[in-house]
Design a protein around this motif. Sequence first.
Motif, PDB file in Angstrom:
ATOM      1  N   MET A   1       0.862  -1.173   0.000  1.00 24.08           N
ATOM      2  CA  MET A   1       0.000   0.000   0.000  1.00 24.08           C
ATOM      3  C   MET A   1       0.895   1.218   0.000  1.00 24.08           C
ATOM      4  O   MET A   1       1.979   1.203   0.573  1.00 24.08           O
ATOM      5  N   ASN A   2       0.444   2.283  -0.658  1.00 22.64           N
ATOM      6  CA  ASN A   2       1.224   3.503  -0.735  1.00 22.64           C
ATOM      7  C   ASN A   2       0.760   4.507   0.305  1.00 22.64           C
ATOM      8  O   ASN A   2      -0.434   4.760   0.453  1.00 22.64           O
ATOM      9  N   PHE A   3       1.730   5.053   1.022  1.00 17.76           N
ATOM     10  CA  PHE A   3       1.454   6.090   2.009  1.00 17.76           C
ATOM     11  C   PHE A   3       2.453   7.222   1.804  1.00 17.76           C
ATOM     12  O   PHE A   3       3.555   7.008   1.296  1.00 17.76           O
ATOM     13  N   SER A   4       2.044   8.412   2.196  1.00 17.08           N
ATOM     14  CA  SER A   4       3.007   9.501   2.303  1.00 17.08           C
ATOM     15  C   SER A   4       3.029   9.961   3.754  1.00 17.08           C
ATOM     16  O   SER A   4       1.979  10.091   4.386  1.00 17.08           O
ATOM     17  N   GLU A   5       4.216  10.139   4.274  1.00 13.21           N
ATOM     18  CA  GLU A   5       4.365  10.628   5.650  1.00 13.21           C
ATOM     19  C   GLU A   5       4.972  12.021   5.609  1.00 13.21           C
ATOM     20  O   GLU A   5       6.005  12.240   4.966  1.00 13.21           O
ATOM     21  N   THR A   6       4.348  12.967   6.279  1.00 16.96           N
ATOM     22  CA  THR A   6       4.811  14.337   6.315  1.00 16.96           C
ATOM     23  C   THR A   6       5.034  14.755   7.756  1.00 16.96           C
ATOM     24  O   THR A   6       4.173  14.518   8.608  1.00 16.96           O
ATOM     25  N   GLN A   7       6.179  15.362   8.034  1.00 19.30           N
ATOM     26  CA  GLN A   7       6.382  15.990   9.328  1.00 19.30           C
ATOM     27  C   GLN A   7       5.766  17.380   9.251  1.00 19.30           C
ATOM     28  O   GLN A   7       6.251  18.260   8.549  1.00 19.30           O
ATOM     29  N   LEU A   8       4.677  17.588   9.976  1.00 17.26           N
ATOM     30  CA  LEU A   8       3.935  18.842   9.870  1.00 17.26           C
ATOM     31  C   LEU A   8       4.555  19.963  10.695  1.00 17.26           C
ATOM     32  O   LEU A   8       4.497  21.132  10.298  1.00 17.26           O
ATOM     33  N   THR A   9       5.113  19.665  11.856  1.00 18.77           N
ATOM     34  CA  THR A   9       5.672  20.699  12.731  1.00 18.77           C
ATOM     35  C   THR A   9       7.175  20.519  12.858  1.00 18.77           C
ATOM     36  O   THR A   9       7.687  19.394  12.775  1.00 18.77           O
ATOM     37  N   HIS A  10       7.886  21.637  13.093  1.00 12.43           N
ATOM     38  CA  HIS A  10       9.342  21.580  13.164  1.00 12.43           C
ATOM     39  C   HIS A  10       9.929  22.469  14.262  1.00 12.43           C
ATOM     40  O   HIS A  10      11.128  22.387  14.530  1.00 12.43           O
ATOM     41  N   ALA A  11       9.139  23.328  14.881  1.00 13.82           N
ATOM     42  CA  ALA A  11       9.674  24.296  15.843  1.00 13.82           C
ATOM     43  C   ALA A  11      10.300  23.590  17.038  1.00 13.82           C
ATOM     44  O   ALA A  11       9.918  22.467  17.402  1.00 13.82           O
ATOM     45  N   ALA A  12      11.258  24.262  17.660  1.00 14.02           N
ATOM     46  CA  ALA A  12      11.971  23.723  18.817  1.00 14.02           C
ATOM     47  C   ALA A  12      11.122  23.891  20.070  1.00 14.02           C
ATOM     48  O   ALA A  12      11.437  24.655  20.986  1.00 14.02           O
ATOM     49  N   GLN A  13      10.024  23.149  20.110  1.00 12.33           N
ATOM     50  CA  GLN A  13       9.114  23.131  21.247  1.00 12.33           C
ATOM     51  C   GLN A  13       8.266  21.874  21.125  1.00 12.33           C
ATOM     52  O   GLN A  13       8.296  21.183  20.106  1.00 12.33           O
ATOM     53  N   GLY A  14       7.490  21.568  22.144  1.00 12.82           N
ATOM     54  CA  GLY A  14       6.603  20.428  22.065  1.00 12.82           C
ATOM     55  C   GLY A  14       5.387  20.723  21.211  1.00 12.82           C
ATOM     56  O   GLY A  14       4.979  21.884  21.042  1.00 12.82           O
ATOM     57  N   HIS A  15       4.811  19.669  20.661  1.00 12.83           N
ATOM     58  CA  HIS A  15       3.580  19.761  19.872  1.00 12.83           C
ATOM     59  C   HIS A  15       2.751  18.525  20.213  1.00 12.83           C
ATOM     60  O   HIS A  15       2.733  17.548  19.457  1.00 12.83           O
ATOM     61  N   THR A  16       2.060  18.552  21.341  1.00 11.40           N
ATOM     62  CA  THR A  16       1.350  17.373  21.822  1.00 11.40           C
ATOM     63  C   THR A  16      -0.077  17.356  21.312  1.00 11.40           C
ATOM     64  O   THR A  16      -0.851  18.288  21.567  1.00 11.40           O
ATOM     65  N   ILE A  17      -0.436  16.305  20.571  1.00 16.46           N
ATOM     66  CA  ILE A  17      -1.826  16.138  20.168  1.00 16.46           C
ATOM     67  C   ILE A  17      -2.545  15.306  21.216  1.00 16.46           C
ATOM     68  O   ILE A  17      -1.958  14.447  21.885  1.00 16.46           O
ATOM     69  N   HIS A  18      -3.843  15.581  21.369  1.00 15.31           N
ATOM     70  CA  HIS A  18      -4.652  14.926  22.398  1.00 15.31           C
ATOM     71  C   HIS A  18      -4.977  13.488  21.986  1.00 15.31           C
ATOM     72  O   HIS A  18      -4.656  13.054  20.872  1.00 15.31           O
ATOM     73  N   ASN A  19      -5.651  12.773  22.888  1.00 18.08           N
ATOM     74  CA  ASN A  19      -5.937  11.366  22.619  1.00 18.08           C
ATOM     75  C   ASN A  19      -7.052  11.156  21.602  1.00 18.08           C
ATOM     76  O   ASN A  19      -7.261  10.038  21.139  1.00 18.08           O
ATOM     77  N   THR A  20      -7.753  12.239  21.206  1.00 20.92           N
ATOM     78  CA  THR A  20      -8.810  12.098  20.213  1.00 20.92           C
ATOM     79  C   THR A  20      -9.228  13.462  19.688  1.00 20.92           C
ATOM     80  O   THR A  20      -8.895  14.500  20.263  1.00 20.92           O
TER      81      THR A  20
END
Length: 457
Positions: free
Chosen positions: A23-42
Amino acid sequence: MKTITYSLLLGLSACISNESIYMNFSETQLTHAAQGHTIHNTQVFSKDSRWVVYDTRNDDTQIGSTGSIGMVNTETSEVRLLYQTTNQTEAGPGVGAVTFSPTEDRVLFIHGIRNADVSRPYGMTRRTGVAIAIDHPGEPIFMDARDILPPFTEGALRGGTHAHSWSGDGKWISFTYNDYVMEQLAKTDATVRDLRTVGIMMPRHVDVEQDNTLENNSGTYFSVIVTDVTENPKLGSDEIDKAFDECWIGENGYQKPDGSWQAKAIAFQGNVRNGKGETVTEIFVVDLPADPTKAINSRPLEGTLTSRPGVPSGVIQRRITFTANGVEGPRHWLRATPDGKLICFLAQDGRGTIQIFGVSPNGGAIRQVTNNDFSIQGPFNLNPTGQWVAYPADNSVFITSLATGDTYRITDRFTDEDKPVGAPNWSPDGNSIAYNRYVRGEGTDRYLQVFLLRKTD
């Protein structure tokens, strides 16, 4: 924005099949800043799947010292600041655990009490829910009202809400709750404890008298507690001393055995005591009335100086699992299929590995959903159709078909240091999954970044 496109050999678990497919997928790193980027559980995607919302924690224990909420565009990686606290210190007020409404361009997150300092730090009983309309950044909307001074206000709470989750129609919100009044009473009364419970809020303005302490606030939603807890559960009974990590059942509820439809209901984890006095976590359901604003006699919704807020009239709480070992594994939130037929949770299988299991909201037989040779490493989410579940395991992100058990590894297998963190989140259109993992910055610094896996075939 850097995108890596690759073909992954997605092998089915050896316990399921020897097949393998490409299967074909593309993976992108969306954020790059020198800080945390925490996504929630939903619920981290906007309703049009174009934005992912996050807080700037670099570790999930750091809400009290985290001061901002942002979102990133899934197509362009544009970052927008949505909210920044004022007078932020290590002690608070703090923000975090942010979700998107499924029906509006609005996000909702934990906000510590505005007067936080070293003597009154962020804590479980000192937080509330605040929303931001994304086209009006920086303008907080206080959702649940708070009133810790008697006489208490009906529809307001006296403590802290956490891990807010929108119902499928976007109208009601569930949360876990800890009560400040009970916490303070427990300091002088050994028979009292502040017990975690589950509550809901619905649109209806609640006015609370303001003062200069910033402890209290009015709210645009009416809040009630919907789970019954007790300090001393009877051994072998269905009584619980903790209700937590809940989910809404179905997009529009579920069907009962008699064929009738329950429009609003919540599944939650509850701690019971078995016959030996051991704590076991089981699955419970609360059926909610159409109007949960009516109190039971002698049990005011707002509580008293010596009692926690009362559960509304018409709420029915029942236990649906009766297992030997109960829910087990890493912390996770229950998840239900959109049709309301299955509630999913983690537990050990016969080999001692942590897998996903499911049970009907009506109770009955429990079925095993995943059957991997390794344990699931964190919380999970179902896709919008309820056909697939995504989860971290074996230092990768996996998906499994609920119907067949077919299982696919959809990322590389990372090192222990770089493995996925938290819960993979599906986009509302079902075409993407967002997840967190650490990326090394300058020197030895490592920051949680947001990655997007997008289906390309």
